[in-house]
Design a protein around this motif. Structure first.
Motif, PDB file in Angstrom:
ATOM      1  N   PRO A  66      12.421   2.458   7.578  1.00  0.00           N
ATOM      2  CA  PRO A  66      11.732   2.425   8.621  1.00  0.00           C
ATOM      3  C   PRO A  66      10.905   4.101   9.076  1.00  0.00           C
ATOM      4  O   PRO A  66       9.802   3.685   9.372  1.00  0.00           O
ATOM      5  CB  PRO A  66      12.804   2.260   9.768  1.00  0.00           C
ATOM      6  CG  PRO A  66      14.176   2.535   8.878  1.00  0.00           C
ATOM      7  CD  PRO A  66      13.885   2.063   7.576  1.00  0.00           C
ATOM      8  N   THR A  68       9.860   5.607   6.770  1.00  0.00           N
ATOM      9  CA  THR A  68       8.054   5.675   5.506  1.00  0.00           C
ATOM     10  C   THR A  68       6.844   5.477   6.925  1.00  0.00           C
ATOM     11  O   THR A  68       5.979   6.006   6.731  1.00  0.00           O
ATOM     12  CB  THR A  68       8.585   4.525   4.358  1.00  0.00           C
ATOM     13  OG1 THR A  68       9.098   5.026   3.749  1.00  0.00           O
ATOM     14  CG2 THR A  68       6.754   4.529   3.459  1.00  0.00           C
ATOM     15  N   TYR A  69       7.017   3.974   7.515  1.00  0.00           N
ATOM     16  CA  TYR A  69       6.186   3.298   8.585  1.00  0.00           C
ATOM     17  C   TYR A  69       5.249   5.377   9.411  1.00  0.00           C
ATOM     18  O   TYR A  69       4.323   6.115   9.594  1.00  0.00           O
ATOM     19  CB  TYR A  69       6.401   2.834  10.016  1.00  0.00           C
ATOM     20  CG  TYR A  69       6.295   1.718   9.323  1.00  0.00           C
ATOM     21  CD1 TYR A  69       5.514   0.721   8.199  1.00  0.00           C
ATOM     22  CD2 TYR A  69       7.690   1.086   8.721  1.00  0.00           C
ATOM     23  CE1 TYR A  69       5.607  -0.857   8.035  1.00  0.00           C
ATOM     24  CE2 TYR A  69       7.812  -0.150   8.256  1.00  0.00           C
ATOM     25  CZ  TYR A  69       6.099  -0.594   7.861  1.00  0.00           C
ATOM     26  OH  TYR A  69       6.549  -2.214   7.278  1.00  0.00           O
ATOM     27  N   TRP A  70       6.701   5.901  10.407  1.00  0.00           N
ATOM     28  CA  TRP A  70       6.546   6.559  11.071  1.00  0.00           C
ATOM     29  C   TRP A  70       5.469   8.302  10.211  1.00  0.00           C
ATOM     30  O   TRP A  70       4.711   8.876  10.530  1.00  0.00           O
ATOM     31  CB  TRP A  70       7.171   7.494  11.852  1.00  0.00           C
ATOM     32  CG  TRP A  70       8.722   8.043  11.427  1.00  0.00           C
ATOM     33  CD1 TRP A  70       9.206   7.532  11.589  1.00  0.00           C
ATOM     34  CD2 TRP A  70       8.300   9.644  11.517  1.00  0.00           C
ATOM     35  NE1 TRP A  70      10.597   7.976  10.872  1.00  0.00           N
ATOM     36  CE2 TRP A  70      10.120   9.588  10.887  1.00  0.00           C
ATOM     37  CE3 TRP A  70       7.764  10.598  11.557  1.00  0.00           C
ATOM     38  CZ2 TRP A  70      10.492  10.736  10.333  1.00  0.00           C
ATOM     39  CZ3 TRP A  70       8.342  11.334  11.148  1.00  0.00           C
ATOM     40  CH2 TRP A  70       8.922  12.207  11.465  1.00  0.00           C
ATOM     41  N   SER A  73       2.453   7.735   9.558  1.00  0.00           N
ATOM     42  CA  SER A  73       1.650   7.838  11.035  1.00  0.00           C
ATOM     43  C   SER A  73       0.709   9.040  11.063  1.00  0.00           C
ATOM     44  O   SER A  73       0.083   9.663  11.356  1.00  0.00           O
ATOM     45  CB  SER A  73       2.065   6.808  11.597  1.00  0.00           C
ATOM     46  OG  SER A  73       2.640   5.666  11.587  1.00  0.00           O
ATOM     47  N   TYR A 114      -1.442   5.925   0.329  1.00  0.00           N
ATOM     48  CA  TYR A 114      -1.726   4.733   1.342  1.00  0.00           C
ATOM     49  C   TYR A 114      -3.270   4.404   1.442  1.00  0.00           C
ATOM     50  O   TYR A 114      -3.334   3.617   1.580  1.00  0.00           O
ATOM     51  CB  TYR A 114      -0.887   5.132   2.476  1.00  0.00           C
ATOM     52  CG  TYR A 114      -0.794   3.584   3.174  1.00  0.00           C
ATOM     53  CD1 TYR A 114       0.022   2.530   2.861  1.00  0.00           C
ATOM     54  CD2 TYR A 114      -1.626   3.345   4.395  1.00  0.00           C
ATOM     55  CE1 TYR A 114       0.005   1.382   3.999  1.00  0.00           C
ATOM     56  CE2 TYR A 114      -1.867   2.140   4.658  1.00  0.00           C
ATOM     57  CZ  TYR A 114      -1.146   1.154   4.730  1.00  0.00           C
ATOM     58  OH  TYR A 114      -1.214  -0.286   5.484  1.00  0.00           O
ATOM     59  N   TRP A 119      -0.549   0.248   0.176  1.00  0.00           N
ATOM     60  CA  TRP A 119       1.441   0.419  -0.419  1.00  0.00           C
ATOM     61  C   TRP A 119       1.723   0.535  -1.220  1.00  0.00           C
ATOM     62  O   TRP A 119       2.609   1.503  -1.725  1.00  0.00           O
ATOM     63  CB  TRP A 119       1.943  -0.490   0.003  1.00  0.00           C
ATOM     64  CG  TRP A 119       2.247  -1.019   2.031  1.00  0.00           C
ATOM     65  CD1 TRP A 119       1.760  -2.711   2.064  1.00  0.00           C
ATOM     66  CD2 TRP A 119       2.874   0.089   2.838  1.00  0.00           C
ATOM     67  NE1 TRP A 119       2.238  -1.713   3.605  1.00  0.00           N
ATOM     68  CE2 TRP A 119       2.575  -0.509   3.866  1.00  0.00           C
ATOM     69  CE3 TRP A 119       3.235   1.062   2.586  1.00  0.00           C
ATOM     70  CZ2 TRP A 119       3.180  -0.250   5.437  1.00  0.00           C
ATOM     71  CZ3 TRP A 119       3.826   1.505   3.458  1.00  0.00           C
ATOM     72  CH2 TRP A 119       3.926   0.897   4.702  1.00  0.00           C
ATOM     73  N   SER A 395      10.510  -4.140   9.717  1.00  0.00           N
ATOM     74  CA  SER A 395       9.271  -4.798  10.666  1.00  0.00           C
ATOM     75  C   SER A 395       9.322  -5.672  11.407  1.00  0.00           C
ATOM     76  O   SER A 395       8.650  -7.153  10.954  1.00  0.00           O
ATOM     77  CB  SER A 395       8.439  -4.934   8.953  1.00  0.00           C
ATOM     78  OG  SER A 395       8.483  -3.243   8.046  1.00  0.00           O
ATOM     79  N   TYR A 420       8.441   1.404  12.486  1.00  0.00           N
ATOM     80  CA  TYR A 420       7.204   0.895  12.856  1.00  0.00           C
ATOM     81  C   TYR A 420       6.397   0.576  13.986  1.00  0.00           C
ATOM     82  O   TYR A 420       5.001   0.807  14.591  1.00  0.00           O
ATOM     83  CB  TYR A 420       7.535  -0.522  12.565  1.00  0.00           C
ATOM     84  CG  TYR A 420       6.971  -2.079  12.658  1.00  0.00           C
ATOM     85  CD1 TYR A 420       6.019  -2.047  11.547  1.00  0.00           C
ATOM     86  CD2 TYR A 420       6.573  -2.956  13.452  1.00  0.00           C
ATOM     87  CE1 TYR A 420       4.949  -2.799  11.143  1.00  0.00           C
ATOM     88  CE2 TYR A 420       5.621  -4.531  13.461  1.00  0.00           C
ATOM     89  CZ  TYR A 420       4.971  -3.468  12.289  1.00  0.00           C
ATOM     90  OH  TYR A 420       4.048  -4.502  12.329  1.00  0.00           O
ATOM     91  N   TRP A 423       3.871   3.421  13.888  1.00  0.00           N
ATOM     92  CA  TRP A 423       2.894   2.684  13.515  1.00  0.00           C
ATOM     93  C   TRP A 423       1.669   2.178  13.713  1.00  0.00           C
ATOM     94  O   TRP A 423       0.527   1.658  13.586  1.00  0.00           O
ATOM     95  CB  TRP A 423       3.419   1.822  12.046  1.00  0.00           C
ATOM     96  CG  TRP A 423       2.479   0.894  11.503  1.00  0.00           C
ATOM     97  CD1 TRP A 423       2.279  -0.199  11.023  1.00  0.00           C
ATOM     98  CD2 TRP A 423       2.182   1.799   9.775  1.00  0.00           C
ATOM     99  NE1 TRP A 423       1.581  -0.355  10.455  1.00  0.00           N
ATOM    100  CE2 TRP A 423       1.672   0.783   8.713  1.00  0.00           C
ATOM    101  CE3 TRP A 423       2.410   2.416   9.129  1.00  0.00           C
ATOM    102  CZ2 TRP A 423       0.721   1.073   7.895  1.00  0.00           C
ATOM    103  CZ3 TRP A 423       1.662   3.026   8.139  1.00  0.00           C
ATOM    104  CH2 TRP A 423       1.184   2.029   7.485  1.00  0.00           C
ATOM    105  N   ARG A 424       3.346   1.095  15.067  1.00  0.00           N
ATOM    106  CA  ARG A 424       1.437   0.007  15.750  1.00  0.00           C
ATOM    107  C   ARG A 424       0.977   0.750  16.944  1.00  0.00           C
ATOM    108  O   ARG A 424       0.370   0.100  17.570  1.00  0.00           O
ATOM    109  CB  ARG A 424       2.255  -1.035  15.983  1.00  0.00           C
ATOM    110  CG  ARG A 424       2.915  -1.619  14.846  1.00  0.00           C
ATOM    111  CD  ARG A 424       1.411  -2.890  14.148  1.00  0.00           C
ATOM    112  NE  ARG A 424       0.639  -3.474  15.122  1.00  0.00           N
ATOM    113  CZ  ARG A 424       1.495  -4.251  15.314  1.00  0.00           C
ATOM    114  NH1 ARG A 424       2.292  -5.637  14.384  1.00  0.00           N
ATOM    115  NH2 ARG A 424       0.515  -5.688  16.200  1.00  0.00           N
TER     116      ARG A 424
END
Length: 518
Positions: A66, A68-70, A73, A114, A119, A395, A420, A423-424
């Motif tokens: 998880p 990887t998302y932040w 970002s 990215y 990805w 996710s 995540y 990310w959102r």
């Protein structure tokens, strides 16, 4: 798995005990054989290509985290604003508090990859870093060990690191770590001083990942070994050169956007105390359920007993230190896998036979052109077949889409969902930036979501005026909220469940529990 490790170690066991001073005749036979077997300059290339292909085929496994998302970002934010973060902008519990990202350069690289390729970009970037790491390791070892022994070390290292090969900053820093520490070990092996050309490497490491402090810490013991084994007349001058190099390396580590704060920030992770045990990669090794790390340690212990391997005192200290780090926190298995072989290579090479340090006089342009074309073609083919994407378990896409419809600002989230949410664009209660939240917050959250201390859950919901919860569907806290007065389940799937706080509901240390509520 045990049988695999036995087969890897069999060539060592078959030869019997290693004498402390091998007969000269044996050495004259072993060395020419090693040189003939080595095919100098080619083995690192083939190992790197093989590891690269395996990493590409494993593709989505590299995205199974998880964080990887932040990381992406934060990197995208740096690219957009042309500035590194100095305060927290992603949570509502620590918003505005000082926070620095010691891995800002890795985040920028991941964000750029990215942005350009989706990805596939982070996967290819990670695979390249892993391949470069093993190519460099193979190059160093093959100069000191025969091909078979080199490959044993490489295969064991790969097995140790499989679980931690992820699209995260530590992987981008691994080839730099091997190159820097390998340079220090080479200086120790020749009983000289390290080259100043290593300083740009540790400066780069300091911008890629906070683990650069390990590189600084290794300068002293490696320098001591070099000085102790040098000729007496050279020791004072050598001591001065190692000290000056250490000072210059410290200064090089400050060549980051944060200056001296890079050194201070890297220490905060080590001050998390009990919180580290709650994070999977920071847990201690478990010999009750042995995996590659535990089996490697046991195999190494058996090898020492069987073959009578001896090492100089400082190398013993270093290897024991690497083993201790790996057993204390499984994420340090990569340190044991990559750095212990560097320290062991020379003394083992003197006993089991050396490889060739020679390089081909002139690399064939046709070969390297073919390799480059093959890499690009293979990457394109594999990436077109593989549909790279992070796993759903970290996710909760559908749940967050539903959550955003309610336009809420204070959500109590599962730790693994934090990346995540960033990310959102949803402010987090907690996320993977553990050094920001600290030991107390991490322990409180863990005890609350796991209901080991239910009062913690009710207190946190009250003290932070939580409007909704986003937790794993199977978590203990979710099951309790299903029956808790003042909370309404508005969404649930196999991954995540959302509970909304009802208007007028009072957070209490002793809330009303309705056992008939569904």
């Amino acid at each position: 798995m045990g049988s695999i490790y036995l087969k890897l170690c069999l060539p060592w066991f078959a030869a019997g005990p290693i004498p402390l001073a091998p007969p000269k005749a044996a050495m004259t036979i072993a060395v020419p054989h090693a040189v003939a077997e080595a095919r100098p300059g080619r083995l690192p290339l083939w190992v790197g290509l093989g590891v690269y292909a395996l990493a590409l085929l494993a593709g989505s496994q590299l995205l199974n985290d998880p964080d990887t998302y932040w990381q992406i970002s934060v990197g995208q934010s740096i690219l957009d604003h042309h500035a590194v973060p100095t305060i927290d902008l992603y949570s509502f519990t620590m918003r505005g508090q000082p926070w620095v990202s010691t891995q800002w350069l890795s985040q920028v690289l991941f964000a750029g990859a990215y942005g350009a390729f989706g990805w596939t970009g982070p996967v290819v970037l990670t695979a390249t870093a892993v391949a470069a790491t093993f190519a460099l390791l193979t190059h160093f070892l093959h100069q000191r060990l025969v091909e078979s022994t080199t490959l044993i070390f490489v295969m064991v290292a790969l097995a140790l690191m499989l679980d931690h090969l992820l699209a995260r900053p530590h992987v981008l820093a691994m080839p730099v770590m091997v190159a820097f520490v390998g340079g220090l070990v080479a200086a120790m092996d020749r009983r000289g001083a390290p080259s100043l050309a290593l300083l740009p490497l540790i400066a780069l490491w300091a911008n890629l990942h906070g683990g650069f402090v390990l590189g600084l810490a290794l300068i002293a013991p490696l320098g001591i070994d070099a000085i102790v084994h040098a000729e007496a007349r050279l020791q004072k001058a050598l001591l001065l050169r190692w000290v000056l190099f250490g000072v210059a390396a410290c200064a090089a580590c400050c060549l980051t956007p944060y200056g001296w704060d890079s050194l201070l920030a890297a220490r905060r992770i080590l001050n998390l105390g009990a919180a580290l045990a709650m994070i999977g990669e920071w847990r201690a090794a478990d010999f009750g359920h042995p995996g590659p790390l535990e089996l490697t340690v046991l195999a190494g212990f058996a090898l020492v007993l069987w073959r009578g391997v001896t090492l100089p005192p400082m190398r013993i200290v270093l290897v024991l230190g690497f083993v201790f780090m790996a057993l204390s926190h499984v994420r340090n298995a990569e340190v044991l896998a990559l750095l212990a072989p560097l320290v062991l290579a020379k003394p083992l090479g003197e006993r089991v036979g050396r490889g060739s340090a020679a390089e081909p006089a002139a690399p064939r342009r046709l070969l390297f052109a073919g390799v480059a074309i093959g890499l690009l073609t293979g990457t394109f083919i594999i990436a077109s077949i593989q549909n790279y994407a992070p796993y759903d378990r970290s996710s909760p896409a559908a749940a967050v889409t539903e959550l955003k419809k309610h336009n809420l600002a204070r959500v109590f989230n599962d730790y693994d969902f934090g990346g995540y949410l960033i990310w959102r664009g949803v402010p987090t209660f907690i996320d993977g930036r553990t050094e920001l939240f600290g030991e107390k917050r991490m322990v409180e959250h863990n005890n609350a979501s796991g209901l080991s201390e239910p009062d913690n859950l009710f207190r946190l919901l009250r003290d932070y005026d939580i409007e909704a919860t986003l937790l794993r569907t199977q978590s203990a806290a979710t099951k309790l909220l299903d029956h808790l007065d003042g909370w309404q389940k508005v969404y649930s799937d196999d991954i995540a469940t959302i509970h909304l706080r009802k208007a007028g509901a009072v957070h209490s240390v002793e809330p009303v529990v309705n056992v008939d509520k569904k």
